[in-house]
Design an enzyme around this catalytic site. Structure first.
Site, PDB file in Angstrom:
ATOM      1  N   SER A  14      -6.794  -6.095  -6.251  1.00 50.25           N
ATOM      2  CA  SER A  14      -8.144  -6.716  -5.706  1.00 50.25           C
ATOM      3  C   SER A  14      -9.504  -6.616  -6.574  1.00 50.25           C
ATOM      4  O   SER A  14      -9.583  -5.674  -7.338  1.00 50.25           O
ATOM      5  CB  SER A  14      -8.410  -5.930  -4.434  1.00 50.25           C
ATOM      6  OG  SER A  14      -8.919  -4.659  -4.368  1.00 50.25           O
ATOM      7  N   ASP A  68       0.858  -1.075   0.110  1.00 47.92           N
ATOM      8  CA  ASP A  68      -0.066   0.033   0.101  1.00 47.92           C
ATOM      9  C   ASP A  68       0.941   1.278   0.094  1.00 47.92           C
ATOM     10  O   ASP A  68       1.973   1.161   0.518  1.00 47.92           O
ATOM     11  CB  ASP A  68      -1.040  -0.321   1.195  1.00 47.92           C
ATOM     12  CG  ASP A  68      -1.975   0.763   1.023  1.00 47.92           C
ATOM     13  OD1 ASP A  68      -2.359   1.409  -0.025  1.00 47.92           O
ATOM     14  OD2 ASP A  68      -3.011   0.839   2.121  1.00 47.92           O
ATOM     15  N   GLY A  69       0.319   2.047  -0.494  1.00 44.46           N
ATOM     16  CA  GLY A  69       1.235   3.662  -0.525  1.00 44.46           C
ATOM     17  C   GLY A  69       1.570   4.150  -1.625  1.00 44.46           C
ATOM     18  O   GLY A  69       2.282   5.257  -1.617  1.00 44.46           O
ATOM     19  N   GLU A 113     -11.665  -5.319  -5.618  1.00 47.08           N
ATOM     20  CA  GLU A 113     -12.580  -3.911  -5.368  1.00 47.08           C
ATOM     21  C   GLU A 113     -11.979  -2.831  -6.036  1.00 47.08           C
ATOM     22  O   GLU A 113     -12.238  -1.797  -6.411  1.00 47.08           O
ATOM     23  CB  GLU A 113     -12.330  -3.412  -3.858  1.00 47.08           C
ATOM     24  CG  GLU A 113     -13.559  -4.324  -2.883  1.00 47.08           C
ATOM     25  CD  GLU A 113     -13.067  -5.796  -2.684  1.00 47.08           C
ATOM     26  OE1 GLU A 113     -11.677  -6.253  -2.634  1.00 47.08           O
ATOM     27  OE2 GLU A 113     -13.857  -6.648  -2.648  1.00 47.08           O
ATOM     28  N   ASN A 114     -10.554  -3.380  -6.687  1.00 49.38           N
ATOM     29  CA  ASN A 114      -9.675  -2.360  -7.397  1.00 49.38           C
ATOM     30  C   ASN A 114     -10.352  -1.820  -8.803  1.00 49.38           C
ATOM     31  O   ASN A 114     -10.189  -0.682  -9.333  1.00 49.38           O
ATOM     32  CB  ASN A 114      -8.273  -2.667  -7.449  1.00 49.38           C
ATOM     33  CG  ASN A 114      -7.424  -2.621  -6.410  1.00 49.38           C
ATOM     34  OD1 ASN A 114      -6.508  -3.233  -6.195  1.00 49.38           O
ATOM     35  ND2 ASN A 114      -7.943  -1.646  -5.452  1.00 49.38           N
ATOM     36  N   GLU A 135       1.060 -13.875  11.946  1.00 49.44           N
ATOM     37  CA  GLU A 135       1.682 -12.580  12.735  1.00 49.44           C
ATOM     38  C   GLU A 135       1.511 -11.385  11.724  1.00 49.44           C
ATOM     39  O   GLU A 135       1.961 -11.446  10.743  1.00 49.44           O
ATOM     40  CB  GLU A 135       3.059 -12.847  13.258  1.00 49.44           C
ATOM     41  CG  GLU A 135       3.073 -13.810  14.272  1.00 49.44           C
ATOM     42  CD  GLU A 135       2.626 -13.642  15.441  1.00 49.44           C
ATOM     43  OE1 GLU A 135       2.170 -12.337  15.898  1.00 49.44           O
ATOM     44  OE2 GLU A 135       2.072 -14.533  16.218  1.00 49.44           O
ATOM     45  N   ARG A 192      -5.483  -2.756   8.175  1.00 50.51           N
ATOM     46  CA  ARG A 192      -6.509  -3.595   7.935  1.00 50.51           C
ATOM     47  C   ARG A 192      -6.315  -4.545   6.821  1.00 50.51           C
ATOM     48  O   ARG A 192      -5.350  -4.628   6.303  1.00 50.51           O
ATOM     49  CB  ARG A 192      -7.918  -2.629   7.551  1.00 50.51           C
ATOM     50  CG  ARG A 192      -7.811  -1.909   6.338  1.00 50.51           C
ATOM     51  CD  ARG A 192      -8.781  -1.167   5.803  1.00 50.51           C
ATOM     52  NE  ARG A 192      -8.449  -0.168   4.930  1.00 50.51           N
ATOM     53  CZ  ARG A 192      -8.008   1.114   4.904  1.00 50.51           C
ATOM     54  NH1 ARG A 192      -7.845   1.408   6.098  1.00 50.51           N
ATOM     55  NH2 ARG A 192      -7.487   1.684   3.870  1.00 50.51           N
ATOM     56  N   ARG A 237      -0.312   9.333 -10.101  1.00 46.81           N
ATOM     57  CA  ARG A 237      -0.230   7.928  -9.248  1.00 46.81           C
ATOM     58  C   ARG A 237       0.307   7.033  -9.970  1.00 46.81           C
ATOM     59  O   ARG A 237       0.792   6.040  -9.485  1.00 46.81           O
ATOM     60  CB  ARG A 237      -1.853   7.690  -9.014  1.00 46.81           C
ATOM     61  CG  ARG A 237      -2.572   8.674  -8.260  1.00 46.81           C
ATOM     62  CD  ARG A 237      -3.750   8.113  -7.737  1.00 46.81           C
ATOM     63  NE  ARG A 237      -4.153   6.928  -7.730  1.00 46.81           N
ATOM     64  CZ  ARG A 237      -4.026   6.446  -6.227  1.00 46.81           C
ATOM     65  NH1 ARG A 237      -3.849   7.579  -5.148  1.00 46.81           N
ATOM     66  NH2 ARG A 237      -3.940   5.222  -5.943  1.00 46.81           N
TER      67      ARG A 237
END
Ligand code: FPP
Length: 243
Positions: free
Chosen positions: A66, A21-22, A68-69, A208, A195, A34
């Protein structure tokens, strides 16, 4: 490939899953579009595969796109697809040279035909490579994966191949896209978000988690080593008590 930290004697996670992410924020900080962030993100992926292999990690699974992307602006979706297309093409040569076994998880049918062809070619060409196992989650969503698994299991019951009372956790695992992979030991998410975003929900049951503020394009060997060190500070009990 220089190590900053001494990992000798440490427990190296067998399978590391990553939410990269990021990229957008990395580009914004530099006043770049972007898409340049995604490009820098793709370069970071290439480097981290080698670093992970060198550290002794056997499985590396990254969340590239994803389910959702698809809701992102069309221009960003097509730029990401172009990047993935080029990456998959490049990967065929690299996988061979660096002994990488590549898999792709996720629902393929929604992807462009040429991308599906490239994925099949890459998986087939690299299936005997026994260096690091690199998996790309592409058009991947965990709920979608679990739903597809349930459909496959239901069909086998309908066809009389499987009895409902014989279904156990292993049956479910074996019908997921990750059927031939161990569960992740360590999950890394970059950029400060904490998340799961519909990633490997079943497989992460005892994993973990490691969250870092570093943006994905800046995530390098030193950052990976820090994550491994943190992993070694954890006491993995799998529901039992400490010895
Ligand atoms: C999240 O950053 C990143 C993505 C949605 C795409 C990840 C894709 C890559 C790293 C490149 C291609 C992958 C491979 C395997 C070559 P974001 O856009 O949500 O960043 P932001 O939260 O800062 O806006």
């Amino acid at each position: 490939m220089a190590s900053k930290y001494d990992l000798s004697g440490m427990n190296i996670p067998n399978h590391v899953a990553v939410i990269m992410d990021g990229n957008g924020r990395w580009a914004k900080k530099r006043m770049l579009p972007r898409n340049m962030g995604h490009k820098a993100g793709a370069n970071a992926v290439e480097k981290i595969i080698e670093e992970a292999h060198d550290i002794g990690i056997k499985y590396l699974t990254v969340y590239a796109f994803s389910t959702e992307n698809w809701n992102r602006p069309e221009q960003e979706v097509s730029a990401l697809m172009k990047l993935l297309r080029n990456y998959l093409e490049d990967c065929i040569k690299k996988a061979d040279k660096n002994n990488i076994r590549v898999r792709v998880i996720g629902e393929r049918n929604r992807l462009a035909e040429d991308i599906i062809d490239r994925i099949n070619e890459l998986e087939e060409a690299s299936k005997h490579n026994d260096g690091i196992n690199f998996t790309i989650a592409l058009n991947y969503g965990s709920r979608d994966e679990i739903t597809r698994a349930i459909k496959k299991i239901a069909k086998e019951c309908e066809d009389g191949v499987l009895k409902a009372e014989d279904i156990n956790e292993e049956t479910v695992s074996k019908h997921l896209d990750t059927f031939d992979m161990p569960d992740p030991d360590l999950l890394i998410r970059t950029s400060g978000e904490e998340r799961l975003s519909n990633y490997l929900l079943w497989q992460l049951a005892y994993t973990e988690f490691y969250f870092t503020d570093v943006l994905w394009p800046d995530f390098d060997r030193e950052e990976l080593e820090k994550a491994v060190i943190k992993y070694n500070e954890r006491d993995r009990r799998f529901g039992k008590v400490s010895e």
